[in-house]
Scaffold this active site. Structure first.
Site, short mmCIF file in Angstrom:
data_model
loop_
_atom_site.label_atom_id
_atom_site.label_comp_id
_atom_site.label_asym_id
_atom_site.label_seq_id
_atom_site.Cartn_x
_atom_site.Cartn_y
_atom_site.Cartn_z
N GLU A 49 -14.01 9.74 -4.83
CA GLU A 49 -13.51 8.68 -5.49
C GLU A 49 -14.55 7.61 -5.49
O GLU A 49 -15.55 7.81 -5.10
CB GLU A 49 -12.30 7.98 -5.03
CG GLU A 49 -10.81 9.18 -4.91
CD GLU A 49 -9.70 8.55 -4.24
OE1 GLU A 49 -8.76 9.24 -4.50
OE2 GLU A 49 -9.82 7.66 -3.51
N ASP A 65 6.35 -10.76 2.50
CA ASP A 65 7.34 -11.29 3.36
C ASP A 65 6.57 -11.37 4.94
O ASP A 65 6.65 -12.53 5.72
CB ASP A 65 8.50 -10.51 3.69
CG ASP A 65 9.22 -10.35 2.39
OD1 ASP A 65 9.41 -11.13 1.54
OD2 ASP A 65 9.57 -9.11 1.87
N ALA A 67 1.51 2.58 8.71
CA ALA A 67 1.17 1.64 9.91
C ALA A 67 2.46 1.73 10.99
O ALA A 67 2.17 1.83 12.10
CB ALA A 67 0.66 0.32 9.53
N GLY A 87 6.14 1.68 6.70
CA GLY A 87 5.14 2.50 5.94
C GLY A 87 4.28 3.32 7.11
O GLY A 87 4.73 3.45 8.33
N HIS A 112 -6.32 -2.45 -8.83
CA HIS A 112 -6.49 -1.23 -9.22
C HIS A 112 -6.98 -1.23 -10.88
O HIS A 112 -6.04 -1.49 -11.52
CB HIS A 112 -5.54 -0.36 -9.06
CG HIS A 112 -5.76 1.11 -8.94
ND1 HIS A 112 -6.31 2.07 -10.11
CD2 HIS A 112 -6.20 1.73 -7.82
CE1 HIS A 112 -6.56 3.29 -9.75
NE2 HIS A 112 -6.55 3.37 -8.19
N HIS A 161 -2.94 -4.35 -6.76
CA HIS A 161 -2.74 -3.15 -5.85
C HIS A 161 -2.90 -3.28 -4.54
O HIS A 161 -2.12 -2.66 -3.77
CB HIS A 161 -4.00 -2.30 -6.56
CG HIS A 161 -3.86 -0.83 -5.85
ND1 HIS A 161 -2.95 0.06 -6.01
CD2 HIS A 161 -4.82 -0.13 -4.96
CE1 HIS A 161 -3.19 1.09 -5.20
NE2 HIS A 161 -4.05 1.38 -4.74
N ARG A 203 -11.99 -3.38 -0.86
CA ARG A 203 -11.49 -2.05 -0.29
C ARG A 203 -12.12 -0.59 -0.91
O ARG A 203 -11.96 -0.54 -2.04
CB ARG A 203 -10.06 -2.00 -0.12
CG ARG A 203 -9.64 -0.72 0.68
CD ARG A 203 -8.41 -0.60 0.86
NE ARG A 203 -7.46 -0.27 -0.27
CZ ARG A 203 -7.18 0.63 -1.02
NH1 ARG A 203 -7.71 1.93 -0.65
NH2 ARG A 203 -6.30 0.93 -1.95
N LYS A 227 12.61 -2.80 5.31
CA LYS A 227 13.31 -3.61 4.27
C LYS A 227 14.18 -2.68 3.20
O LYS A 227 14.92 -3.30 2.90
CB LYS A 227 12.16 -4.22 3.30
CG LYS A 227 12.86 -5.36 2.30
CD LYS A 227 11.43 -6.09 1.71
CE LYS A 227 11.99 -7.25 0.56
NZ LYS A 227 10.81 -7.71 0.17
N ARG A 232 -14.10 -0.43 -7.10
CA ARG A 232 -12.90 -0.81 -7.87
C ARG A 232 -13.16 -2.21 -8.72
O ARG A 232 -12.61 -2.55 -9.86
CB ARG A 232 -11.44 -0.69 -7.08
CG ARG A 232 -11.33 0.50 -6.73
CD ARG A 232 -10.05 0.66 -5.94
NE ARG A 232 -9.52 1.87 -5.79
CZ ARG A 232 -8.52 2.19 -4.90
NH1 ARG A 232 -7.74 1.29 -4.26
NH2 ARG A 232 -8.10 3.45 -4.68
N ALA A 251 1.08 6.17 -2.20
CA ALA A 251 -0.29 6.44 -2.45
C ALA A 251 -0.65 7.70 -3.01
O ALA A 251 -0.15 8.64 -2.63
CB ALA A 251 -0.86 6.30 -0.89
N GLN A 252 -1.39 7.85 -3.76
CA GLN A 252 -1.90 9.00 -4.82
C GLN A 252 -2.96 9.54 -4.29
O GLN A 252 -3.16 10.65 -3.83
CB GLN A 252 -1.82 8.78 -6.20
CG GLN A 252 -0.72 8.36 -6.90
CD GLN A 252 -0.54 7.95 -8.54
OE1 GLN A 252 -1.74 8.00 -8.85
NE2 GLN A 252 0.49 7.74 -8.98
N GLY A 253 -3.98 9.07 -4.26
CA GLY A 253 -5.40 9.58 -4.13
C GLY A 253 -5.59 10.43 -2.76
O GLY A 253 -5.85 11.61 -2.79
N GLU A 283 -1.52 -3.25 5.61
CA GLU A 283 -1.81 -4.08 4.61
C GLU A 283 -1.59 -5.60 4.72
O GLU A 283 -2.16 -6.62 4.02
CB GLU A 283 -1.25 -3.73 3.31
CG GLU A 283 -1.82 -4.18 2.01
CD GLU A 283 -1.22 -3.93 0.80
OE1 GLU A 283 -1.40 -3.98 -0.40
OE2 GLU A 283 -0.42 -2.53 0.76
#
Length: 541
Positions: free
Chosen positions: A134, A229, A36, A34, A250, A357, A392, A55, A296, A66-68, A381
């Site tokens: 947001e 994992d 990171a 991802g 979320h 989320h 968050r 994986k 949130r 991720a959308q935002g 994460e």
């Protein structure tokens, strides 16, 4: 400090004979593909050989979904102090203020770095990066791409950069079974893929970026790979975890019977969407003065309360009052997904409910991403950095992955550079000869997994209490008694064992925190303590 000692069922999930398993040696091992993990790999000195284990395919990660967008102070009228204050407010007293300030101040540089990589962020009329707002933010500071597909565009650009690096190998469809340790130090990992079976990857430095744990819950926005994992493997290896009671839900996940759960970005509310219950009432005013743009945790609890009050399985997002052309341009992917179910987001109300989320808790790391296990770093994460606290702030997650991925990459690279190329595996005596109980009967792993995710949703979800948490601990312990001791040969079994272990850790941490704070809400302890209860830390030894 509140510490819980919870030994894992076993140290390694599989037995192995080092004389019969192939060995691979590298300078730096990055586990996870991802944002990171890729940013960490890009920070490794070009003289160092790097292996990136992922994986699934490199394109499949929580980051890609991720959308935002990414939060950062790019507007001259915005200030670092405001972004910091918003993050601290959302974190409800458990953020590390120094960490927050350092990440916030680094945000503009990391976003401009992505632009240099070729990421195409949406632009305003003046040609500058378009910014939206947001929940929990006091200013427009969310940079987004492709309308509502920021993660996909950012990861595309980063993957292209990674592909240019001659010192880096990417191993797709490769599962992390366990981290390898010797004398308390991480020495690499035991991995598996369907082509080669098990492989020892010995490394001078290891960076863990395995993502989240959303699949532990029945309702989640996370892809199928998010089965905790890394959290589980690190705990078995002796790493300290903390804040595992803080799973962020979320508020708005598309809820259609028979359909996959799709995230409906918080940016939809940022662009003016209302939340209405089944009676058509706009209800957020009854719960927060910030209305739909409350943090949130508050919105998720409000939605849950409305669902219970109206005896209806969801609430509805209403964009019908917003300019239709703007809505279609801003949210093309959300519009496409909804259209598959016959919904026009410009004229129909969108059925939504909360879903798991983002895993706020994880490996305890310092400002450079170092864990409590020598030679092991972690980012994203799978960690608890102190940035998020108890809740968050929206669009701080991709930012954290970039900042800590870079820090981990640099630190791990420096460490590897300091070690001579005398590659050798530890002596055979360092590996325990485990003897799992024989599997007398086949297990229906899917049935156990469904039962676990339903239990976690019901008892360790948005609303919790002592009785439910105690029941969950008892049931998880029972499942672990006969699932945890078995030896599996494929990821389905290892995933279930990891999910059971991390569910046990989350439940124990939630039982220990006898107050309500951020995303952790105890119906039997509805108030927050002042000062806050300390971080709940979990260790295997």
């Amino acid at each position: 400090m509140t510490a819980i000692v919870l030994p894992p069922t076993r140290r390694y999930l599989v037995r192995f004979d080092p004389k019969r398993v192939p060995h691979m040696f590298t300078d730096v091992l990055v586990i996870g593909g991802g944002i990171a993990g890729v940013r960490a790999a890009l920070a490794i000195d070009p003289s160092q050989e790097t292996v990136v284990v992922t994986k699934d395919s490199l394109a499949e990660s929580n980051s890609a979904y991720a959308q935002g967008g990414i939060a950062g102070v790019l507007d001259p009228l915005d200030e670092f102090a405001a972004h910091t204050a918003d993050t601290l407010a959302a974190g409800k007293g458990l953020c590390d203020e120094a960490v927050v300030a350092s990440v916030v101040e680094e945000a503009p540089e990391r976003i401009h770095e992505l632009i240099a990589y070729g990421a195409e962020f949406d632009k305003a009329a003046d040609g500058e990066v378009a910014l939206t707002r947001e929940g929990g933010h006091s200013a427009n500071r969310i940079a987004h791409a492709l309308g509502d597909a920021t993660g996909w565009e950012v990861m595309r650009a980063m993957r292209e950069q990674l592909a240019r690096r001659q010192n880096t190998q990417v191993w797709p469809e490769t599962f992390l079974i366990d981290l390898l340790t010797h004398d308390g130090e991480c020495r690499g990992a035991l991995v598996w893929n369907p082509r080669h079976g098990k492989t020892f990857v010995w490394a001078k430095s290891t960076i863990l970026c395995t993502g989240g744990a959303g699949q532990i819950y029945r309702e989640t926005t996370n892809p199928e790979i998010a089965t905790a994992d890394g959290h589980a493997a690190a705990f078995r290896a002796g790493a300290e975890l903390r804040d595992m009671e803080f799973m962020q839900f979320h508020p708005t996940v598309l809820y259609i019977a028979g359909g996959a759960r799709h995230l409906i970005s918080e940016a939809v509310r940022g662009e003016g969407a209302y939340l209405r219950n089944v009676r058509g009432e706009r209800f957020m005013g009854d719960y927060s003065p910030q209305l739909e743009l409350a943090p949130r945790d508050e919105v998720s609890r409000a939605i849950t309360a409305e669902m219970a009050r109206t005896n209806h399985p969801c609430v509805y997002l209403d964009l019908t009052h917003v300019d239709a052309a703007h809505v279609r341009k801003r949210f093309p992917n959300i519009a496409k997904v909804c259209a598959e179910f016959g919904l026009d987001i410009t004229s129909d109300k969108i059925p939504v409910r909360p879903g798991a989320h983002y895993m706020i808790g994880g490996l305890t790391v310092d400002r450079g991403g170092a864990t409590t296990v020598p030679s092991l770093w972690a980012a994203g994460e799978s960690t608890s950095t102190g940035l998020h606290g108890a809740n968050r702030l929206a669009s701080n997650s991709l930012l954290e992955g970039l900042v800590y991925g870079l820090r981990c990459g640099r630190a791990a690279s420096d460490h590897a550079l300091s070690i001579p190329d005398r590659f050798a595996m530890p002596p055979l005596s360092s590996f325990p000869k485990e003897t799992p109980e024989p599997s007398l009967r086949a297990l229906d792993l899917d049935d156990v997994r469904r039962s676990l995710t339903s239990l976690m949703w019901r008892s360790v979800g948005i609303r919790r209490d002592a009785a439910g948490l105690a029941d969950a601990e008892t049931q998880i312990a029972f499942w672990e008694h006969y699932v945890g001791v078995r030896e599996f040969a494929v990821p389905d079994g290892w995933e279930l064992q990891n999910m059971l272990l991390v569910s046990r850790l989350m439940t124990a941490a939630a039982a220990k925190r006898t107050e309500s704070r951020g995303v952790h809400f105890r119906e039997d302890h509805p108030d927050a303590d002042d000062p806050p209860q300390s971080h709940v830390r979990l260790a295997a030894v």
